[in-house]
Each structure stands twice: as structure tokens, then as C-alpha cells.
Scaffold this active site. Structure first.
Site, short mmCIF file in Angstrom:
data_model
loop_
_atom_site.label_atom_id
_atom_site.label_comp_id
_atom_site.label_asym_id
_atom_site.label_seq_id
_atom_site.Cartn_x
_atom_site.Cartn_y
_atom_site.Cartn_z
N ASN A 9 38.47 31.96 39.15
CA ASN A 9 39.64 31.11 39.31
C ASN A 9 40.03 31.04 40.80
O ASN A 9 40.52 32.01 41.39
CB ASN A 9 40.78 31.70 38.47
CG ASN A 9 42.04 30.87 38.53
OD1 ASN A 9 42.41 30.35 39.57
ND2 ASN A 9 42.71 30.76 37.40
N LYS A 12 43.66 31.99 41.72
CA LYS A 12 43.92 33.44 41.69
C LYS A 12 43.31 34.09 42.93
O LYS A 12 43.91 34.95 43.55
CB LYS A 12 43.29 34.08 40.45
CG LYS A 12 44.02 33.83 39.15
CD LYS A 12 43.36 34.68 38.05
CE LYS A 12 43.90 34.42 36.67
NZ LYS A 12 43.21 35.19 35.64
N GLU A 43 32.97 36.24 27.99
CA GLU A 43 33.90 35.85 26.93
C GLU A 43 35.10 36.80 26.88
O GLU A 43 34.93 38.01 26.84
CB GLU A 43 33.18 35.87 25.57
CG GLU A 43 33.98 35.09 24.56
CD GLU A 43 33.41 35.21 23.14
OE1 GLU A 43 34.13 34.88 22.21
OE2 GLU A 43 32.25 35.64 23.01
N ASP A 72 44.10 39.50 34.18
CA ASP A 72 44.31 38.64 33.02
C ASP A 72 45.81 38.34 32.99
O ASP A 72 46.63 39.25 33.15
CB ASP A 72 43.85 39.29 31.72
CG ASP A 72 43.63 38.21 30.67
OD1 ASP A 72 42.69 37.41 30.83
OD2 ASP A 72 44.43 38.12 29.72
N PHE A 154 49.35 26.62 40.66
CA PHE A 154 48.38 26.20 39.64
C PHE A 154 48.97 26.42 38.26
O PHE A 154 50.12 26.88 38.12
CB PHE A 154 47.05 26.94 39.81
CG PHE A 154 47.11 28.40 39.44
CD1 PHE A 154 47.66 29.34 40.30
CD2 PHE A 154 46.58 28.86 38.23
CE1 PHE A 154 47.70 30.69 39.96
CE2 PHE A 154 46.63 30.21 37.88
CZ PHE A 154 47.19 31.12 38.75
N GLY A 155 48.20 26.11 37.24
CA GLY A 155 48.60 26.38 35.86
C GLY A 155 49.98 25.85 35.52
O GLY A 155 50.29 24.67 35.73
N LYS A 177 55.79 32.25 46.83
CA LYS A 177 55.40 32.69 45.48
C LYS A 177 54.92 34.14 45.52
O LYS A 177 55.24 34.94 44.65
CB LYS A 177 54.29 31.76 44.92
CG LYS A 177 53.86 32.16 43.52
CD LYS A 177 52.78 31.28 42.91
CE LYS A 177 52.31 31.86 41.57
NZ LYS A 177 51.14 31.18 41.00
N HIS A 182 54.43 37.64 39.38
CA HIS A 182 53.85 38.65 38.49
C HIS A 182 52.56 39.21 39.10
O HIS A 182 52.32 40.41 39.10
CB HIS A 182 53.57 38.01 37.12
CG HIS A 182 52.88 36.68 37.21
ND1 HIS A 182 53.36 35.65 37.99
CD2 HIS A 182 51.74 36.20 36.65
CE1 HIS A 182 52.54 34.61 37.90
NE2 HIS A 182 51.55 34.92 37.09
N ARG A 183 51.75 38.31 39.68
CA ARG A 183 50.48 38.75 40.28
C ARG A 183 50.75 39.60 41.51
O ARG A 183 50.09 40.63 41.74
CB ARG A 183 49.64 37.50 40.63
CG ARG A 183 48.23 37.81 41.14
CD ARG A 183 47.31 36.62 41.02
NE ARG A 183 47.12 36.23 39.62
CZ ARG A 183 47.76 35.20 39.03
NH1 ARG A 183 48.58 34.43 39.71
NH2 ARG A 183 47.58 34.95 37.75
P1 IMP Z 1 43.18 33.95 32.37
O1 IMP Z 1 43.89 35.12 32.98
O2 IMP Z 1 42.02 33.51 33.18
O3 IMP Z 1 42.88 34.15 30.92
O4 IMP Z 1 44.14 32.67 32.40
C1 IMP Z 1 45.41 32.74 32.85
C2 IMP Z 1 46.09 31.40 32.59
O5 IMP Z 1 47.50 31.67 32.56
C3 IMP Z 1 45.87 30.41 33.72
O6 IMP Z 1 44.80 29.56 33.46
C4 IMP Z 1 47.20 29.68 33.77
O7 IMP Z 1 47.23 28.65 32.81
C5 IMP Z 1 48.20 30.74 33.36
N1 IMP Z 1 48.69 31.46 34.56
C6 IMP Z 1 48.43 32.75 34.92
N2 IMP Z 1 49.03 33.05 36.08
C7 IMP Z 1 49.64 31.92 36.47
C8 IMP Z 1 50.40 31.61 37.63
O8 IMP Z 1 50.59 32.39 38.56
N3 IMP Z 1 50.89 30.35 37.66
C9 IMP Z 1 50.69 29.45 36.67
N4 IMP Z 1 49.96 29.68 35.60
C10 IMP Z 1 49.44 30.92 35.48
#
Ligand code: IMP
Length: 199
Positions: A9, A12, A43, A72, A154-155, A177, A182-183
Site C-alpha cells: 500500500n 501506508k 491472503e 493491519d 487515502f481510504g 495527519k 492511529h498509524r
Molecule cells: P489493510 O490494512 O490493508 O487490510 O486495509 C486497511 C484499509 O483500511 C485501507 O484500505 C483503508 O480503506 C482503511 N484505512 C486504514 N488506515 C487508513 C487511514 O489512515 N486512512 C483512511 N483509510 C484507512
């Protein structure tokens, strides 16, 4: 030390690199799966952020035999029974545009006034033993906006307003941000751990 970030990603990766830079972490080089030309699909079959982060970190640790960590994360909306949660990236379907995920969430919340939500990020670090994963968690409380706003991030960033703010995360700069997310909270814990361990 070389530390592999087990993620493809790009957003990220950008946030994590910037965080390591801003905390002035020395002696640690972050390698990404793109740089390593890793093309396999991992997966995420776990039932929690911890399980999924462990699956990704373990896979990459075993593949490269190098210290690895994975993130995650997801968005939990209280009135939707904490959906989409660990399914945030596939909420409206696999490999569909982000816009569809956001619109699905806004439409599920259309008659709901209590829009409290939180972002969760769990990082799993494996340094030298797959049976000794270390976890770091960060959470960011806020609420879901009625409209999509902002072009950064994003997201679900364009519909998430952190507590104490009147802007969505997508209206904040990356640096802003990274002060509250959270990150960022989880990465700070990871960096503290590494600093103590390696010095
Ligand atoms: P994964 O951790 O790859 O399973 O996916 C995390 C998903 O949660 C991302 O594709 C976003 O849709 C959402 N997400 C996680 N962190 C963020 C963030 O910091 N901003 C916005 N969406 C987030």
C-alpha cells in the site's frame, strides 16, 4: 538494521517513511516489498487486526529471513456494529475504487445521526522468531462526515473528522495527519521499542 515493511500500500508506505524520518530514527533502513520486487499475494484470512498483521509479517519474515513488520488497519463505525473494521479495504468489493467504499458507508449511515467512529492500526513486528511477534496498537477517535471533503490521504480519510477538528483527515497535510493518526500512534510505539532494543 534493515527492516522490511510488509505492505504494497503506497499510502501506508509514504506515511511510515515520513514517520521514521520525523522521529529521526537512525541505523534503521526500511525496505518495501516493491523495492524487493515481491509480487506474491498474501491472503489476509485472520479474524482480527492482530491475526492479519501477524500473517503478513510472518510470511515476509519467513520469505526473506529478515526483521519484518506489517500494518493491519481499518475503520470502525459504532452504530454499524463496528463495520467495516478488518474488512475496510474490501467493504464495497475487491479491487473497486475507493469512492465506492466511501459511498457505501455514507449510504449505510444516511439515517443515522450518531456517526462516531474510530480508526484502528495494529502493527506486528517479527525480529528473530516467528513465535515471538510483538504488537503495537494505535486508535484515532472521530466521526463520519456527511460529505466527502479533501484530497489528501487515502481510504476513508475524506469522510473522517478526528475529534477536536472541523476538517476531515483528507483536508490535513501528511505532517498534520502524522501528528494524530492511529498509524502514527502505533509507529511511535514501534520506534520506542526498537530504540530501546537496539541501543
Ligand atoms: P489493510 O490494512 O490493508 O487490510 O486495509 C486497511 C484499509 O483500511 C485501507 O484500505 C483503508 O480503506 C482503511 N484505512 C486504514 N488506515 C487508513 C487511514 O489512515 N486512512 C483512511 N483509510 C484507512
Amino acid at each position: 538494521m534493515e527492516l522490511i515493511f510488509a505492505s504494497k500500500n503506497k499510502d501506508k508506505i509514504k506515511e511510515i517513511r515520513e514517520l521514521f524520518k520525523s522521529f529521526n530514527v537512525k541505523n534503521t533502513k526500511i525496505l518495501t516489498l516493491e523495492e524487493l520486487k515481491f509480487s506474491q499475494f498474501i491472503e489476509e484470512s485472520g479474524n482480527s487486526y492482530e491475526e492479519n498483521a501477524y500473517i503478513k509479517a510472518k510470511y515476509i519474515y519467513e520469505y526473506y529471513k529478515k526483521p519484518s513488520f506489517a500494518d493491519d488497519s481499518g475503520l470502525e463505525v459504532y452504530k454499524l456494529n463496528n463495520k467495516p473494521g478488518i474488512f475496510s479495504s474490501t467493504f464495497a468489493g475487491i479491487n473497486v475504487s475507493n469512492y465506492l467504499h466511501i459511498n457505501k458507508l455514507l449510504s449505510e449511515l444516511k439515517d443515522i445521526n450518531d456517526r462516531k467512529a474510530k480508526f484502528v492500526c495494529v502493527i506486528c513486528l517479527i525480529l528473530s522468531n516467528i513465535n515471538e511477534p510483538i504488537f503495537f496498537r494505535g486508535e484515532l477517535e472521530g466521526e463520519i462526515s456527511y460529505k466527502i471533503k479533501g484530497n489528501n490521504g487515502f481510504g476513508y480519510d475524506p469522510i473522517f473528522i478526528p475529534n477536536g477538528y472541523d476538517k476531515t483527515l483528507a483536508e490535513l497535510t501528511l505532517v498534520e495527519k502524522n501528528k494524530i493518526s492511529h498509524r502514527a500512534i502505533a509507529v511511535k510505539k514501534l520506534i520506542n521499542y526498537l530504540t530501546k532494543k537496539l541501543n
